[in-house]
Enzyme design. Structure first.
Site, short mmCIF file in Angstrom:
data_model
loop_
_atom_site.label_atom_id
_atom_site.label_comp_id
_atom_site.label_asym_id
_atom_site.label_seq_id
_atom_site.Cartn_x
_atom_site.Cartn_y
_atom_site.Cartn_z
N SER A 15 -6.35 9.81 -7.93
CA SER A 15 -5.88 10.28 -6.63
C SER A 15 -4.41 9.90 -6.49
CB SER A 15 -6.71 9.67 -5.51
OG SER A 15 -6.63 8.26 -5.54
N GLU A 17 -1.11 9.11 -3.73
CA GLU A 17 -0.68 8.78 -2.37
C GLU A 17 0.77 9.23 -2.14
OE1 GLU A 17 -1.74 4.89 -0.82
OE2 GLU A 17 0.25 4.69 0.07
N THR A 48 0.50 8.69 4.02
CA THR A 48 0.61 7.45 4.80
C THR A 48 0.95 7.72 6.26
OG1 THR A 48 2.93 7.15 4.28
CG2 THR A 48 1.35 6.13 2.77
N TYR A 49 0.81 6.66 7.04
CA TYR A 49 0.98 6.71 8.48
C TYR A 49 1.95 5.59 8.83
CZ TYR A 49 -1.13 7.66 13.11
OH TYR A 49 -1.40 8.04 14.40
N ALA A 51 4.43 2.64 10.44
CA ALA A 51 4.18 1.46 11.26
C ALA A 51 4.28 1.83 12.74
CB ALA A 51 5.20 0.38 10.92
N HIS A 77 -4.03 8.56 6.23
CA HIS A 77 -4.03 7.14 6.59
C HIS A 77 -3.94 7.10 8.12
CE1 HIS A 77 -2.32 5.64 2.48
NE2 HIS A 77 -2.99 6.76 2.33
N GLY A 108 -2.68 -1.61 9.90
CA GLY A 108 -1.25 -1.32 9.98
C GLY A 108 -0.45 -2.60 10.08
N ALA A 127 -8.95 -3.28 11.24
CA ALA A 127 -9.38 -2.03 10.62
C ALA A 127 -10.86 -1.76 10.92
CB ALA A 127 -9.14 -2.08 9.12
N LYS A 167 -15.75 -4.74 7.27
CA LYS A 167 -15.24 -3.39 7.53
C LYS A 167 -15.92 -2.36 6.62
CE LYS A 167 -10.79 -3.92 5.05
NZ LYS A 167 -9.33 -3.93 5.18
N PHE A 218 8.95 -6.04 -2.09
CA PHE A 218 7.75 -5.50 -1.46
C PHE A 218 6.52 -6.35 -1.81
CE2 PHE A 218 4.54 -1.84 -1.33
CZ PHE A 218 4.45 -1.86 0.06
N HIS A 268 -6.08 5.18 -8.14
CA HIS A 268 -5.26 5.69 -7.03
C HIS A 268 -3.81 5.38 -7.36
CE1 HIS A 268 -4.41 6.63 -2.74
NE2 HIS A 268 -3.55 5.64 -2.80
P1 FAD Z 1 -7.61 -5.58 8.32
O1 FAD Z 1 -8.72 -5.31 7.43
O2 FAD Z 1 -7.81 -5.41 9.78
O3 FAD Z 1 -7.10 -7.08 8.04
C1 FAD Z 1 -5.88 -7.55 8.58
C2 FAD Z 1 -5.91 -9.07 8.60
O4 FAD Z 1 -6.85 -9.50 9.59
C3 FAD Z 1 -6.37 -9.70 7.28
O5 FAD Z 1 -5.64 -10.88 7.07
C4 FAD Z 1 -7.84 -9.99 7.53
O6 FAD Z 1 -8.31 -11.06 6.74
C5 FAD Z 1 -7.83 -10.35 9.01
N1 FAD Z 1 -9.09 -10.06 9.69
C6 FAD Z 1 -9.86 -8.95 9.56
N2 FAD Z 1 -10.94 -9.05 10.37
C7 FAD Z 1 -10.85 -10.22 11.02
C8 FAD Z 1 -11.65 -10.90 12.00
N3 FAD Z 1 -12.80 -10.36 12.44
N4 FAD Z 1 -11.24 -12.10 12.47
C9 FAD Z 1 -10.08 -12.66 12.02
N5 FAD Z 1 -9.28 -12.09 11.09
C10 FAD Z 1 -9.66 -10.88 10.61
N6 FAD Z 1 0.14 0.42 6.54
C11 FAD Z 1 0.64 1.38 7.37
O7 FAD Z 1 1.22 1.03 8.42
N7 FAD Z 1 0.50 2.72 7.08
C12 FAD Z 1 -0.12 3.16 5.96
O8 FAD Z 1 -0.24 4.36 5.73
C13 FAD Z 1 -0.67 2.17 5.06
N8 FAD Z 1 -1.34 2.54 3.94
C14 FAD Z 1 -1.90 1.58 3.13
C15 FAD Z 1 -2.64 1.99 2.01
C16 FAD Z 1 -3.23 1.04 1.18
C17 FAD Z 1 -4.04 1.51 -0.01
C18 FAD Z 1 -3.07 -0.35 1.46
C19 FAD Z 1 -3.67 -1.39 0.56
C20 FAD Z 1 -2.33 -0.76 2.58
C21 FAD Z 1 -1.74 0.20 3.42
N9 FAD Z 1 -1.03 -0.17 4.56
C22 FAD Z 1 -0.50 0.79 5.40
C23 FAD Z 1 -0.77 -1.59 4.85
C24 FAD Z 1 -1.83 -2.22 5.78
O9 FAD Z 1 -1.79 -1.61 7.05
C25 FAD Z 1 -1.51 -3.71 5.87
O10 FAD Z 1 -1.80 -4.33 4.65
C26 FAD Z 1 -2.10 -4.45 7.05
O11 FAD Z 1 -1.43 -5.72 7.16
C27 FAD Z 1 -3.58 -4.77 6.91
O12 FAD Z 1 -4.32 -3.64 7.06
P2 FAD Z 1 -5.92 -3.67 6.83
O13 FAD Z 1 -6.43 -2.35 7.22
O14 FAD Z 1 -6.26 -4.19 5.50
O15 FAD Z 1 -6.30 -4.76 7.96
#
Ligand code: FAD
Length: 290
Positions: A15, A17, A48-49, A51, A77, A108, A127, A167, A218, A268
């Site tokens: 895939s 991105e 992607t989406y 910040a 995203h 995000g 998430a 999640k 990065f 990916h």
């Molecule tokens: P989550 O899964 O919500 O985790 C975030 C943090 O919260 C982690 O440290 C986790 O351990 C903690 N956490 C989760 N649940 C709990 C809970 N219940 N209690 C306490 N702590 C908790 N960003 C963008 O803005 N746009 C994009 O398009 C984008 N695309 C991406 C694509 C990929 C493949 C990847 C790997 C990342 C991408 N990101 C993008 C970056 C991403 O948004 C960041 O890494 C962000 O900091 C974490 O997102 P997440 O969905 O993993 O968060």
């Protein structure tokens, strides 16, 4: 088409991105890249989406262009940051109206230009909350992000996996990893995940090193280790962009070959909106990759 259905039919594949082109004038160049890469019959392509939801319009426009001009399956995203239930309702309805039925649900990151951004505020905190919300539509195939080396803000690898499992259990069909350059982190993560009963497809996120300085910067932000061996090999070509890119291709091919040897079937690729580098990698891997 829902990506969950594609995984049932295709037992291997790749895939790509993309990010939305920075200006409307970038449409043609972007579509050329997407069309070039469609030659490799990808499982899907994702967009992607930005910040804080900053590129919401650009993301949906890019998804629409791809759908209009190619046969590619698309995934959007989508982030919690900046989203409200009302804004998501209207966005998801728009996606449905356009047949965009795949979502990568993310928390995000805070916008860079807002230093004191409060992650605790907002209607969706993690998430998982977004997965819960999107799942209720019963229309989308859902993906989530996972972190072989742990997310930067996770207190420990154990906690990271606990939240990851939450999640996924909320309704994710597959996951994509953060970039990594040392496969051992991926293998260890996969072992830990399997022990927790995680069985969905997990696609390694492959980032070709086109610009080593940028990648190192990065990587710090992503909690990704850049092995010393990679830095040592890159050092003599740091100021020779084409040589650096070629070395980046070589590293990515080796990385994917090692992953394949360990049974990885899906990949990916972070394309950085270029077709040349990823094409070279995929061609080097040959038909066994896609
Ligand atoms: P989550 O899964 O919500 O985790 C975030 C943090 O919260 C982690 O440290 C986790 O351990 C903690 N956490 C989760 N649940 C709990 C809970 N219940 N209690 C306490 N702590 C908790 N960003 C963008 O803005 N746009 C994009 O398009 C984008 N695309 C991406 C694509 C990929 C493949 C990847 C790997 C990342 C991408 N990101 C993008 C970056 C991403 O948004 C960041 O890494 C962000 O900091 C974490 O997102 P997440 O969905 O993993 O968060």
């Amino acid at each position: 088409m829902k990506i969950s259905e594609i995984f049932k039919k295709k037992k291997q594949g790749i895939s790509f991105e993309f990010f939305p082109p920075k200006s409307p004038g970038g449409k043609d160049a972007f579509l050329k890249v997407a069309k070039d890469l469609s030659a490799y019959d990808p499982l899907y392509v994702s967009v992607t989406y930005g910040a804080g939801g900053t590129t919401q319009d650009r993301t949906i426009n890019t998804l629409k262009w791809i759908k209009e001009e190619t046969d590619l399956t698309v995934m959007s995203h989508l982030t919690c940051i900046g989203a409200t239930r009302a804004s998501l309702n209207s966005l998801l309805k728009e996606y449905e109206a356009h047949g965009i039925d795949n979502i990568l649900a993310l928390r995000g990151d805070p916008p860079k230009n807002v230093p004191d951004f409060d992650l605790e505020q907002g209607e969706f905190k993690y998430a998982k909350n977004l997965v819960d919300f999107v799942k209720k539509y019963d229309y989308f195939s859902i993906a989530v992000a996972v972190y072989p080396e742990g997310h930067l803000q996770s207190p420990s690898l154990e906690k990271d996996l606990e939240f990851t499992k939450q999640k996924i259990d909320a309704g994710a069909d597959f996951a994509i990893t953060q970039m990594f350059f040392d496969n051992r982190y991926f293998y260890e993560f996969m072992d830990r995940a399997a022990k927790q009963g995680i069985t969905i497809p997990i696609l390694p996120g492959i980032m070709p090193i086109i610009d080593c300085k940028k990648i190192v910067e990065f990587a710090g932000f992503c909690n990704t280790t850049v092995p010393q061996e990679v830095l040592d090999r890159m050092e003599p070509v740091m100021d020779v962009p084409e040589e650096m890119r070629k070395l980046g291709v070589e590293f990515a091919v080796k990385q994917c070959e090692d992953l394949m040897k360990h049974g990885v079937k899906y990949f990916h690729f972070y394309t950085m909106n270029r077709s040349d580098t990823v094409s070279e990698i995929v061609k080097a891997l040959g038909k066994k990759a896609f």
